[in-house]
Design a protein around this motif. Structure first.
Motif, PDB file in Angstrom:
ATOM      1  N   ASN A   1     -89.977 -92.603 -55.772  1.00 42.58           N
ATOM      2  CA  ASN A   1     -91.343 -92.778 -56.249  1.00 42.58           C
ATOM      3  C   ASN A   1     -92.236 -93.232 -55.109  1.00 42.58           C
ATOM      4  OD1 ASN A   1     -91.178 -92.167 -59.114  1.00 42.58           O
ATOM      5  ND2 ASN A   1     -89.759 -93.907 -59.184  1.00 42.58           N
ATOM      6  N   TYR A   2     -93.402 -92.630 -55.042  1.00 45.67           N
ATOM      7  CA  TYR A   2     -94.380 -92.996 -54.009  1.00 45.67           C
ATOM      8  C   TYR A   2     -95.500 -93.803 -54.633  1.00 45.67           C
ATOM      9  CZ  TYR A   2     -91.993 -89.165 -51.684  1.00 45.67           C
ATOM     10  OH  TYR A   2     -91.042 -88.347 -51.155  1.00 45.67           O
ATOM     11  N   PHE A   3     -96.100 -94.660 -53.840  1.00 48.90           N
ATOM     12  CA  PHE A   3     -97.238 -95.429 -54.351  1.00 48.90           C
ATOM     13  C   PHE A   3     -98.373 -94.490 -54.763  1.00 48.90           C
ATOM     14  CE2 PHE A   3    -101.402 -97.429 -53.624  1.00 48.90           C
ATOM     15  CZ  PHE A   3    -101.330 -98.417 -54.601  1.00 48.90           C
ATOM     16  N   THR A   4     -98.559 -93.439 -53.962  1.00 46.66           N
ATOM     17  CA  THR A   4     -99.657 -92.505 -54.239  1.00 46.66           C
ATOM     18  C   THR A   4     -99.529 -91.859 -55.623  1.00 46.66           C
ATOM     19  OG1 THR A   4     -98.422 -90.854 -53.023  1.00 46.66           O
ATOM     20  CG2 THR A   4    -100.218 -91.943 -51.843  1.00 46.66           C
ATOM     21  N   SER A   5     -98.310 -91.834 -56.145  1.00 51.18           N
ATOM     22  CA  SER A   5     -98.121 -91.249 -57.481  1.00 51.18           C
ATOM     23  C   SER A   5     -98.817 -92.083 -58.559  1.00 51.18           C
ATOM     24  CB  SER A   5     -96.636 -91.173 -57.822  1.00 51.18           C
ATOM     25  OG  SER A   5     -95.948 -90.481 -56.812  1.00 51.18           O
ATOM     26  N   ARG A   6     -99.178 -93.288 -58.202  1.00 53.84           N
ATOM     27  CA  ARG A   6     -99.829 -94.162 -59.179  1.00 53.84           C
ATOM     28  C   ARG A   6    -101.345 -93.957 -59.226  1.00 53.84           C
ATOM     29  NH1 ARG A   6     -96.611 -98.213 -60.739  1.00 53.84           N
ATOM     30  NH2 ARG A   6     -94.713 -98.677 -59.565  1.00 53.84           N
ATOM     31  N   LEU A   7    -101.863 -93.151 -58.320  1.00 54.37           N
ATOM     32  CA  LEU A   7    -103.325 -93.086 -58.150  1.00 54.37           C
ATOM     33  C   LEU A   7    -103.978 -91.931 -58.913  1.00 54.37           C
ATOM     34  CD1 LEU A   7    -103.632 -93.839 -54.321  1.00 54.37           C
ATOM     35  CD2 LEU A   7    -103.818 -95.423 -56.240  1.00 54.37           C
ATOM     36  N   TYR A   8    -105.124 -92.217 -59.423  1.00 51.80           N
ATOM     37  CA  TYR A   8    -105.941 -91.246 -60.157  1.00 51.80           C
ATOM     38  C   TYR A   8    -107.376 -91.383 -59.643  1.00 51.80           C
ATOM     39  CZ  TYR A   8    -101.957 -91.429 -63.297  1.00 51.80           C
ATOM     40  OH  TYR A   8    -100.697 -91.391 -63.811  1.00 51.80           O
ATOM     41  N   TYR A   9    -108.048 -90.257 -59.492  1.00 51.04           N
ATOM     42  CA  TYR A   9    -109.431 -90.284 -58.996  1.00 51.04           C
ATOM     43  C   TYR A   9    -110.332 -89.553 -59.972  1.00 51.04           C
ATOM     44  CZ  TYR A   9    -106.796 -90.970 -54.667  1.00 51.04           C
ATOM     45  OH  TYR A   9    -105.923 -91.418 -53.730  1.00 51.04           O
ATOM     46  N   HIS A  10    -111.576 -89.983 -60.041  1.00 51.35           N
ATOM     47  CA  HIS A  10    -112.520 -89.182 -60.820  1.00 51.35           C
ATOM     48  C   HIS A  10    -113.903 -89.185 -60.191  1.00 51.35           C
ATOM     49  CE1 HIS A  10    -113.132 -93.185 -62.614  1.00 51.35           C
ATOM     50  NE2 HIS A  10    -114.375 -92.802 -62.799  1.00 51.35           N
ATOM     51  N   HIS A  11    -114.570 -88.056 -60.371  1.00 55.01           N
ATOM     52  CA  HIS A  11    -115.959 -87.887 -59.928  1.00 55.01           C
ATOM     53  C   HIS A  11    -116.758 -87.400 -61.129  1.00 55.01           C
ATOM     54  CE1 HIS A  11    -114.906 -88.154 -55.658  1.00 55.01           C
ATOM     55  NE2 HIS A  11    -113.789 -87.575 -56.046  1.00 55.01           N
ATOM     56  N   GLN A  12    -117.918 -88.004 -61.336  1.00 55.78           N
ATOM     57  CA  GLN A  12    -118.722 -87.617 -62.500  1.00 55.78           C
ATOM     58  C   GLN A  12    -120.191 -87.541 -62.131  1.00 55.78           C
ATOM     59  OE1 GLN A  12    -117.616 -90.915 -65.092  1.00 55.78           O
ATOM     60  NE2 GLN A  12    -116.501 -89.489 -66.402  1.00 55.78           N
ATOM     61  N   LEU A  13    -120.890 -86.674 -62.820  1.00 62.43           N
ATOM     62  CA  LEU A  13    -122.350 -86.680 -62.760  1.00 62.43           C
ATOM     63  C   LEU A  13    -122.848 -87.111 -64.132  1.00 62.43           C
ATOM     64  CD1 LEU A  13    -123.293 -83.391 -60.885  1.00 62.43           C
ATOM     65  CD2 LEU A  13    -123.500 -85.736 -60.037  1.00 62.43           C
ATOM     66  N   LEU A  14    -123.785 -88.007 -64.148  1.00 61.54           N
ATOM     67  CA  LEU A  14    -124.409 -88.397 -65.403  1.00 61.54           C
ATOM     68  C   LEU A  14    -125.815 -87.800 -65.395  1.00 61.54           C
ATOM     69  CD1 LEU A  14    -123.548 -92.224 -65.254  1.00 61.54           C
ATOM     70  CD2 LEU A  14    -122.046 -90.351 -65.927  1.00 61.54           C
ATOM     71  N   ILE A  15    -126.045 -86.894 -66.332  1.00 60.52           N
ATOM     72  CA  ILE A  15    -127.358 -86.237 -66.405  1.00 60.52           C
ATOM     73  C   ILE A  15    -127.945 -86.633 -67.751  1.00 60.52           C
ATOM     74  CG2 ILE A  15    -128.566 -84.018 -66.328  1.00 60.52           C
ATOM     75  CD1 ILE A  15    -125.746 -82.925 -65.228  1.00 60.52           C
ATOM     76  N   ALA A  16    -129.029 -87.364 -67.738  1.00 57.34           N
ATOM     77  CA  ALA A  16    -129.539 -87.878 -69.009  1.00 57.34           C
ATOM     78  C   ALA A  16    -131.032 -87.711 -69.119  1.00 57.34           C
ATOM     79  CB  ALA A  16    -129.182 -89.353 -69.162  1.00 57.34           C
TER      80      ALA A  16
END
Lengths: 298, 183
Positions: free
Chosen positions: A156-171
């Protein structure tokens, strides 16, 4: 000829007097008013809609502390006290570094996740001198799942624990009472359950706020995952909530099929099916603290 | 006939000269709500006003959005829940100083004045009578006044939940440094 001239002078003088006397609107002598820009604020009661970020930024120098709970599924019945026997919890600290930049940090007991994000407002809806039809913000976040790996024999790698997200909020705040927000997201998971599913998940969320009274509003949010990216056993997230504002606090009470309170979970890993009653009751409780008092110019 | 004409000529000019008006574009209006639970105050430094020193007529206007608070959330609630600025962006006063003749704008001193007129807040206009003063020191003229307004009079609803935090009567004080209008 002389008489006529004198008469003309008389008329002129009298009319000059008259025009000045006629100024009953005193302020008009200062000339036309300077046009100002009115920014749309308070599109949502707080910086979260339910699970998603709202277009609202935490103000400069303000710490917004949230305690969020999601109880068990309501369909657990009386034996599970309609879900209240179980609860997952998240602590959220949001801080406004500038008028437009907000950062946040959170910890949730579900999967023992730490997460952080930054949110930057690029456009601010306004009318008057400067006109802008929408508000636009960008969110970038990272989450670390620190729960023990299910398969400890594997490397198991530490990187396996990582999650990323990118979002645009258009309101856009259409009226004092009604706001609509669209949120396209890209979620990246370093490790997924099988090769049949994608590491990258594209989704689009639609959310709205309708004020019922000055202090109460109803919120709805729905996150649609584009086909074929996640395991079919997972459902799209649908949540309905009420915001109740009481001066320094905002209470958000809601019903949702999402168990997790971090993006990787509520976008792509919802086991709850609304049609079967897999609905969580939950709340976010927000309290703001002014840490740095604003320096008002002029 | 000729003399009469000259008289009217000079008379009307003297009338124009007597139109001595004073104005300010950065008058400061401050309000204060004091309860045991919470102190709430806001300041607006952008009020405009004009005083006609020959008639005593006085007008003042401000943008409600210009009130600044220490707490951002208070500012938001003030604008959104109480003053409803999208419906009522401005507040103002229109009236007169009834004893303006007692003020000598050429001489240093403090002159108490009586002000009557109509105050408009939150879209509601009410008659108001208050006292103020005009200070003249080395040619600098400043007008100031302090008075109380009741939220109820101006249809500003205070929810039961926050009733202990917001005073029923709000203290307003204002000060304007007046400049002579050059025209």
């Amino acid at each position: 000829m002389k008489k006529t001239l004198q008469f003309l002078v008389l008329i002129l003088c009298l009319s000059a007097t008259k025009t000045i006397m006629a100024q009953d609107d005193l302020l008009s002598i200062l000339g036309p008013e300077e046009e100002t820009t009115q920014y749309a604020n308070a599109s949502f009661k707080t910086n979260k809609i339910i699970n998603l970020h709202s277009i609202e930024n935490t103000a400069l120098g303000v710490l917004d502390f949230k305690i969020a709970h999601r109880f068990g599924f309501i369909n657990g019945g009386a034996y599970e006290f309609f879900g209240l026997d179980q609860a997952s919890m998240k602590l959220i600290f949001d801080y406004g570094i500038t008028k437009n930049l907000q950062v946040g940090f959170g910890r949730t007991n579900f999967e023992k996740v730490y997460d952080g994000y930054l949110k930057y407002r690029l456009l601010h809806q306004s009318k008057g001198k400067r006109k802008m039809p929408i508000s636009l913000s960008y969110v970038a976040g990272i989450a670390v799942k620190t729960e023990k790996f299910t398969n400890e024999n594997r490397t198991n790698y530490f990187t396996s624990r990582l999650y990323y997200h990118h979002q645009l909020l258009i309101a856009r705040k259409f009226s004092d009472n009604f706001t609509l927000q669209l949120t396209p997201s890209l979620l990246h998971r370093n490790l997924v359950e099988s090769t049949a599913v994608e590491n990258d998940v594209y989704s689009i969320a639609i959310a709205g706020r309708q004020k019922l009274t000055k202090r109460m509003a109803i919120n709805v949010e729905y996150i649609y995952n584009l086909n074929g990216q996640i395991d079919p056993k997972y459902f799209n997230s649908l949540s309905v909530g009420f915001d109740i504002e009481t001066g320094g606090h905002v209470f958000q009470l809601h019903f949702t099929n999402s168990t997790s309170m971090v993006e990787k979970g509520f976008i792509a890993e919802n086991t709850g099916d609304w049609t079967k009653g897999d609905i969580h009751f939950g709340f976010n409780l927000s309290r703001v603290f002014t840490l740095v008092k604003p320096k008002h110019k002029d | 006939m000729k003399n009469l004409l000259y008289f009217i000529f000079f008379f009307s000019f003297s009338f124009i000269q007597a139109q001595n008006k004073y104005f300010s574009k950065d008058a400061k209006v401050h309000f204060f709500s004091d309860t045991k639970m919470e102190k709430i105050e806001g300041t607006n430094n952008k009020a405009v006003c004009v005083l006609d020193a020959s008639t005593g007529a006085l007008e003042m206007s401000l943008l409600v959005a210009g009130f600044k608070f220490e707490k951002a959330l208070m500012e938001e609630h003030f604008q959104e829940n109480y003053m409803e600025i999208s419906k009522f962006p401005k507040s103002g006063f229109k009236g007169k100083i009834s004893n303006i003749s007692s003020v000598n704008f050429e001489k240093d001193g403090t002159y108490p004045v009586d002000v009557t007129g109509q105050l408009t807040i939150h879209g509601v206009t009410k008659d108001i009578t208050t006292k103020g003063k005009i200070d003249i020191a080395k040619g600098v003229i400043s007008a100031s006044s302090t008075f109380d307004v009741a939220c109820e009079d101006y249809n500003i609803a205070i929810a039961a939940l926050v009733r202990d935090k917001i005073a029923k009567s709000i203290k307003i004080d204002l000060i304007a440094k007046l400049q002579k209008l050059q025209k």
